[in-house]
Design a protein around this motif. Sequence first.
Motif, PDB file in Angstrom:
ATOM      1  N   VAL A 103      -6.520   9.794  10.526  1.00 20.27           N
ATOM      2  CA  VAL A 103      -6.343   8.553  10.037  1.00 20.27           C
ATOM      3  C   VAL A 103      -4.653   8.541   9.421  1.00 20.27           C
ATOM      4  CG1 VAL A 103      -6.949   6.465   8.759  1.00 20.27           C
ATOM      5  CG2 VAL A 103      -8.662   8.065   9.536  1.00 20.27           C
ATOM      6  N   PHE A 104      -4.162   7.761  10.342  1.00 15.82           N
ATOM      7  CA  PHE A 104      -2.587   7.776   9.933  1.00 15.82           C
ATOM      8  C   PHE A 104      -2.388   7.113   8.647  1.00 15.82           C
ATOM      9  CE2 PHE A 104       1.690   5.872  10.933  1.00 15.82           C
ATOM     10  CZ  PHE A 104       2.503   6.856  10.420  1.00 15.82           C
ATOM     11  N   THR A 105      -1.806   7.565   7.466  1.00 17.02           N
ATOM     12  CA  THR A 105      -1.876   6.898   6.213  1.00 17.02           C
ATOM     13  C   THR A 105      -0.386   6.958   5.553  1.00 17.02           C
ATOM     14  OG1 THR A 105      -2.944   8.928   5.345  1.00 17.02           O
ATOM     15  CG2 THR A 105      -4.489   6.645   5.780  1.00 17.02           C
ATOM     16  N   PRO A 106       0.365   6.389   6.151  1.00 19.57           N
ATOM     17  CA  PRO A 106       1.803   6.428   5.539  1.00 19.57           C
ATOM     18  C   PRO A 106       1.844   5.612   4.349  1.00 19.57           C
ATOM     19  CG  PRO A 106       1.941   5.013   7.397  1.00 19.57           C
ATOM     20  CD  PRO A 106       0.455   5.720   7.268  1.00 19.57           C
ATOM     21  N   GLY A 107       3.027   5.675   3.709  1.00 18.47           N
ATOM     22  CA  GLY A 107       3.292   4.971   2.278  1.00 18.47           C
ATOM     23  C   GLY A 107       4.019   5.896   1.521  1.00 18.47           C
ATOM     24  N   HIS A 108       3.005   6.961   1.087  1.00 16.22           N
ATOM     25  CA  HIS A 108       3.758   8.108   0.288  1.00 16.22           C
ATOM     26  C   HIS A 108       4.525   8.701   0.869  1.00 16.22           C
ATOM     27  CE1 HIS A 108       3.797  11.198  -2.765  1.00 16.22           C
ATOM     28  NE2 HIS A 108       3.482  12.147  -1.800  1.00 16.22           N
ATOM     29  N   ALA A 109       4.146   8.952   2.285  1.00 13.07           N
ATOM     30  CA  ALA A 109       4.978   9.993   3.391  1.00 13.07           C
ATOM     31  C   ALA A 109       4.957   9.219   4.725  1.00 13.07           C
ATOM     32  CB  ALA A 109       4.613  11.430   2.997  1.00 13.07           C
ATOM     33  N   ASP A 110       6.068   9.142   5.421  1.00  8.18           N
ATOM     34  CA  ASP A 110       6.099   8.452   6.765  1.00  8.18           C
ATOM     35  C   ASP A 110       5.042   9.195   7.696  1.00  8.18           C
ATOM     36  OD1 ASP A 110       7.979   6.744   5.858  1.00  8.18           O
ATOM     37  OD2 ASP A 110       9.575   7.549   6.707  1.00  8.18           O
ATOM     38  N   ASP A 111       4.933  10.843   7.616  1.00 10.76           N
ATOM     39  CA  ASP A 111       3.928  11.315   8.392  1.00 10.76           C
ATOM     40  C   ASP A 111       2.638  11.738   7.890  1.00 10.76           C
ATOM     41  OD1 ASP A 111       4.892  13.048   6.273  1.00 10.76           O
ATOM     42  OD2 ASP A 111       4.955  14.963   7.651  1.00 10.76           O
ATOM     43  N   HIS A 112       2.165  10.927   6.672  1.00 13.95           N
ATOM     44  CA  HIS A 112       0.917  11.089   6.159  1.00 13.95           C
ATOM     45  C   HIS A 112      -0.278  10.911   6.949  1.00 13.95           C
ATOM     46  CE1 HIS A 112      -2.051  11.404   2.956  1.00 13.95           C
ATOM     47  NE2 HIS A 112      -1.228  11.922   2.128  1.00 13.95           N
ATOM     48  N   VAL A 113      -1.125  11.819   7.145  1.00 12.14           N
ATOM     49  CA  VAL A 113      -2.452  11.733   7.570  1.00 12.14           C
ATOM     50  C   VAL A 113      -3.677  12.065   6.711  1.00 12.14           C
ATOM     51  CG1 VAL A 113      -1.660  11.436   9.915  1.00 12.14           C
ATOM     52  CG2 VAL A 113      -2.337  13.665   8.865  1.00 12.14           C
ATOM     53  N   SER A 114      -4.718  11.499   6.867  1.00 15.03           N
ATOM     54  CA  SER A 114      -6.060  11.866   6.139  1.00 15.03           C
ATOM     55  C   SER A 114      -7.021  12.217   7.130  1.00 15.03           C
ATOM     56  CB  SER A 114      -6.407  10.818   5.149  1.00 15.03           C
ATOM     57  OG  SER A 114      -5.540  10.184   4.287  1.00 15.03           O
TER      58      SER A 114
END
Length: 203
Positions: A103-114
């Motif tokens: 799940v693409f979850t940016p905000g804290h980092a542009d490349d963040h996934v969970s």
Amino acid sequence: MEVYHVTEDAETFTCNAYLAVDEQATLVDAGAMDGVVDEIRSHTDDLEAVVLTHQHGDHVAQLETVVESFDPDVYAYADHPARTHPIDDGDTVRIGDEEFDVVFTPGHADDHVSFVSDSTLFSGDVVVHDDGAFDYGSFGRTDMAGQSRGRLIESIRELLERMPDGVEHMYAGHGSVFHGDVRDVVETSLKRAEKREPKYPDE
């Protein structure tokens, strides 16, 4: 699924790095702790994969050392010299003995996934159980350059939409491991983030 927190005894700043040893030994984030390779070896001699939630230094500082020691496949959203498999929103990856949705979850980092399965959430820094700012349901900081509270809020909402109701194990990038009603923790995090108050008001 048996999961070990392999940076738990770190004396320097690092993320939480987790090792799942069932079926396919998989490391979620490499951390920044000297000696993480020895800690991994205390549980397995055959690390098959590393999956990255994002590439902030506290999550990847030891990645090259881990790769040199075990030669695992490396799954990451953004490019990295050690990456062998790019991943994107909607893909699946195997961690231990379970299949996880990316799940693409940016905000804290542009490349963040969970990574979320029917039972488990590896949330990286988008949502954490406790981190010094809040004791139950916190979220990644967004007060530094390139970060966005609004985008983080969208990511938490997306995570809630994609997360099954039965998830009961949460392994976050900071704070403690949580076992219980993970959805309630994530919903609490969302409510706090939506207030748009400074996470660390004294900074």
